[in-house]
Motif scaffolding. Structure first.
Motif, PDB file in Angstrom:
ATOM      1  N   GLU A 158       8.356  10.251  -0.074  1.00 37.03           N
ATOM      2  CA  GLU A 158       7.316  10.552   0.917  1.00 37.03           C
ATOM      3  C   GLU A 158       6.202   9.506   0.853  1.00 37.03           C
ATOM      4  OE1 GLU A 158       4.629  14.372   2.372  1.00 37.03           O
ATOM      5  OE2 GLU A 158       5.178  14.181   0.248  1.00 37.03           O
ATOM      6  N   VAL A 159       5.779   9.134  -0.344  1.00 36.11           N
ATOM      7  CA  VAL A 159       4.747   8.109  -0.493  1.00 36.11           C
ATOM      8  C   VAL A 159       5.243   6.788   0.097  1.00 36.11           C
ATOM      9  CG1 VAL A 159       3.517   6.686  -2.179  1.00 36.11           C
ATOM     10  CG2 VAL A 159       3.626   9.167  -2.482  1.00 36.11           C
ATOM     11  N   ALA A 160       6.501   6.434  -0.174  1.00 30.07           N
ATOM     12  CA  ALA A 160       7.059   5.192   0.361  1.00 30.07           C
ATOM     13  C   ALA A 160       7.025   5.193   1.882  1.00 30.07           C
ATOM     14  CB  ALA A 160       8.495   5.015  -0.140  1.00 30.07           C
ATOM     15  N   ARG A 161       7.378   6.318   2.504  1.00 34.99           N
ATOM     16  CA  ARG A 161       7.398   6.388   3.965  1.00 34.99           C
ATOM     17  C   ARG A 161       5.987   6.264   4.539  1.00 34.99           C
ATOM     18  NH1 ARG A 161       9.935   4.273   7.116  1.00 34.99           N
ATOM     19  NH2 ARG A 161      11.677   4.767   5.722  1.00 34.99           N
ATOM     20  N   ILE A 162       5.006   6.881   3.907  1.00 30.60           N
ATOM     21  CA  ILE A 162       3.623   6.788   4.384  1.00 30.60           C
ATOM     22  C   ILE A 162       3.151   5.335   4.362  1.00 30.60           C
ATOM     23  CG2 ILE A 162       1.226   7.380   3.803  1.00 30.60           C
ATOM     24  CD1 ILE A 162       2.284  10.096   2.797  1.00 30.60           C
ATOM     25  N   LEU A 163       3.470   4.618   3.307  1.00 27.60           N
ATOM     26  CA  LEU A 163       3.027   3.226   3.184  1.00 27.60           C
ATOM     27  C   LEU A 163       3.798   2.318   4.152  1.00 27.60           C
ATOM     28  CD1 LEU A 163       2.690   2.992  -0.714  1.00 27.60           C
ATOM     29  CD2 LEU A 163       0.880   3.389   0.967  1.00 27.60           C
ATOM     30  N   LEU A 164       5.085   2.554   4.300  1.00 28.36           N
ATOM     31  CA  LEU A 164       5.875   1.737   5.232  1.00 28.36           C
ATOM     32  C   LEU A 164       5.433   1.933   6.679  1.00 28.36           C
ATOM     33  CD1 LEU A 164       9.416   2.215   3.644  1.00 28.36           C
ATOM     34  CD2 LEU A 164       8.211   0.026   3.888  1.00 28.36           C
ATOM     35  N   ASP A 165       4.908   3.101   7.004  1.00 30.89           N
ATOM     36  CA  ASP A 165       4.449   3.407   8.363  1.00 30.89           C
ATOM     37  C   ASP A 165       2.973   3.078   8.571  1.00 30.89           C
ATOM     38  OD1 ASP A 165       6.977   4.311   8.926  1.00 30.89           O
ATOM     39  OD2 ASP A 165       6.493   6.438   8.652  1.00 30.89           O
ATOM     40  N   SER A 166       2.344   2.418   7.602  1.00 34.21           N
ATOM     41  CA  SER A 166       0.903   2.169   7.649  1.00 34.21           C
ATOM     42  C   SER A 166       0.495   1.115   8.658  1.00 34.21           C
ATOM     43  CB  SER A 166       0.412   1.730   6.264  1.00 34.21           C
ATOM     44  OG  SER A 166       0.983   0.470   5.916  1.00 34.21           O
ATOM     45  N   GLY A 167       1.431   0.273   9.095  1.00 36.65           N
ATOM     46  CA  GLY A 167       1.085  -0.853   9.943  1.00 36.65           C
ATOM     47  C   GLY A 167       0.798  -2.104   9.140  1.00 36.65           C
ATOM     48  N   VAL A 168       0.771  -1.978   7.819  1.00 33.27           N
ATOM     49  CA  VAL A 168       0.608  -3.122   6.919  1.00 33.27           C
ATOM     50  C   VAL A 168       1.985  -3.431   6.327  1.00 33.27           C
ATOM     51  CG1 VAL A 168      -0.494  -3.988   4.827  1.00 33.27           C
ATOM     52  CG2 VAL A 168      -1.748  -2.435   6.334  1.00 33.27           C
TER      53      VAL A 168
END
Length: 508
Positions: free
Chosen positions: A127-137
């Protein structure tokens, strides 16, 4: 490149920060308390920002001017770790985007096989990985299985289970396949990820050179550690819940950490792809045996200090750091004594440097002699080697059954045991000034047991420590006070006073 390292007081972050410096990067470390990094040997070379990942305001200040941001925190051990990490990742992603960060790098866990329900630990990491990958960065997620290195919770579980149980009944998950990776290789991938092309926004599986079952890992650990072959019987009825309590009973790893880790071992953890090799071709992952050897200091880097007592400089990545949890690094038994001495530090040091050989060990001569005879019967060196010079010592020379490992003239003598014992042992003697012509004597015996025999050995000699080590500290302090008196020529000298109230050092 300006890098922000979160989790710099943790296992990976504390090892990554100095290596980023070595790679030529500028480093800022985010910590809830700057004081927690105060004693890190590299603290003076980094910028420290106080803040909390659950506080968006402190993140904005910490990320100002940062190009690469490492997310290396997790709340494993907290009951609500999933919610805490979810909120922290959301705050971090938003703050990085607003600050114009060019790259986020996250160290996560392996993905479970398709069709299997992930454990809470792996589910949170994904879940943490998905949040960061979807950050736009642009984000790089490194999915690592069991990390081999002293201080890694997964490695410590493996270490304690194997060392403490020569015969064990284990859960059936010990037959699951795992691709363990050395912490050295994890750090190299983390550093290399900072310079990946800006279009890369994905996860990568990373693993070591070997794919093994947990059962094979325990048996090969025993071989590398010099232990006898372990008898392991997998038992089907042991559930993950019971397994976690079993691990908590046998090892010092806290149950709050052991439970989610054990639940994750139910899944196989093998790299499904090796795409990272195309982007990072210079990393050649170590095999399991070499990784364990480095963690146990069986293999030494020529340019790295590897003694247990090291407290400064760059340590080998697989070795314990002062910031690691107290339960990590394997079992260490310590006997410490401290005495105030009615003599200047020079007089105390003269006694310390004169120990052993004809001068004796200032404590219960019969006990030292018996121990020496037993060592000779076991094929050891016994006490027959004595010392080269009656008054001076040099690094590397023999001293009875010890080897002089370190000398700081006037303050420190460290001896490494060469007697036959199931483990490794050191004796450290220190002299410090206390003002007004007085000093303080500190004595520390350290024992790192090997296997169950090592623990049994320490337990067997523990009742005698009060007699041997306390007597040694007391008599060294008395001898130093005696030798400062007029007409006294120091320890081991024919002119030394022979006072009945002061026990004489025992000669073997």
């Amino acid at each position: 490149m300006r890098c922000l390292v979160t989790g710099a007081t943790g296992y990976i972050g504390g090892r990554l920060a100095p290596r980023l410096l070595d790679a030529g990067h500028e480093v800022r470390c985010l910590s809830r308390s700057a004081a927690r990094l105060r004693d890190a040997p590299w603290a003076g070379q980094v910028e420290i920002a106080e803040g909390d990942l659950t506080d968006p305001g402190s993140l904005r200040a910490a990320l100002e001017g940062i190009e690469v941001a490492y997310f290396l925190v997790h709340s494993l051990g907290r009951r609500d770790f999933e919610e805490i990490d979810r909120r922290a990742a959301g705050n971090f992603a938003e703050a990085c985007r607003d600050a114009g960060v060019r790259r986020i790098i996250y160290l996560g866990g392996p993905e479970p096989p398709a069709g299997e329900r992930a454990s809470a630990h792996l589910r949170s990491r994904e879940e943490v990985a998905r949040i960061l990958l979807d950050s736009g960065v642009p984000t790089v997620v490194l999915r690592a299985p069991v990390i081999i290195g002293s201080g890694s919770a997964s490695f410590e579980m493996l270490r304690y289970l194997t060392e403490r149980l020569p015969v064990m009944v284990t859960p059936r998950w010990v037959r699951n396949r795992i691709q363990p990776i050395a912490v050295r290789d994890v750090l190299r991938y983390l550093i290399a990820a900072a310079t990946m092309p800006p279009e890369v926004n994905r996860g990568f599986d990373i693993g070591g050179a070997d794919v093994l079952t947990y059962l094979e890992m325990m048996r090969r650990y025993a071989r590398v550690a010099g232990l006898r072959r372990r008898i392991i019987v997998p038992l089907k009825p042991l559930s993950p819940w019971l397994s976690a309590h079993w691990v908590g009973l046998v090892t010092p790893v806290p149950n709050s950490i052991a439970r989610p880790l054990v639940a994750s071992l139910v899944h196989e953890a093998v790299a499904r792809e090796n795409d990272i090799r195309e982007l990072v071709p210079d990393v050649h992952p170590l095999g399991f045996d070499e990784s364990v050897g480095r963690a146990l200091r069986k293999i030494k880097d020529a340019d790295v200090e590897t003694r247990w007592s090291n407290a400064a400089g760059r340590q080998a990545s697989a070795e314990p750091l002062p910031s690691d949890p107290k339960w990590s690094g394997g079992s260490v038994y310590v006997d410490e004594r401290c005495k105030e001495v009615d003599a200047p530090v020079e007089a105390l040091w003269k006694v310390i440097e004169g120990v052993g050989g004809e001068n004796g060990w200032y404590s219960f001569p019969l006990a030292w002699s018996v121990r020496g005879w037993l060592d000779k019967l076991a094929g050891g060196v016994g006490l027959r080697r004595g010392r080269r010079d009656r008054h001076r010592l040099r690094v590397g020379e023999a001293l009875d059954w010890w080897r002089v490992e370190e000398i700081v003239p006037g303050s420190l003598l460290r001896l490494r045991a060469e007697m036959r014992v199931p483990g490794r042992a050191w004796l450290e003697m220190c002299a410090t000034g206390n003002g007004e012509g007085r000093s303080v004597y500190r004595q520390r015996a350290v024992f790192l047991p090997r296997g169950l025999a090592g623990h049994a050995y320490w337990a067997s000699v523990l009742p005698f420590h009060g007699i041997v080590f306390n007597g040694m500290a007391r008599n060294i302090a008395r001898q130093a006070a005696t030798s400062r008196r007029p007409g006294s020529a120091g320890p081991g000298s024919p002119a030394s006073p022979r006072r009945p109230e002061v026990p004489e050092p025992g000669s073997p």
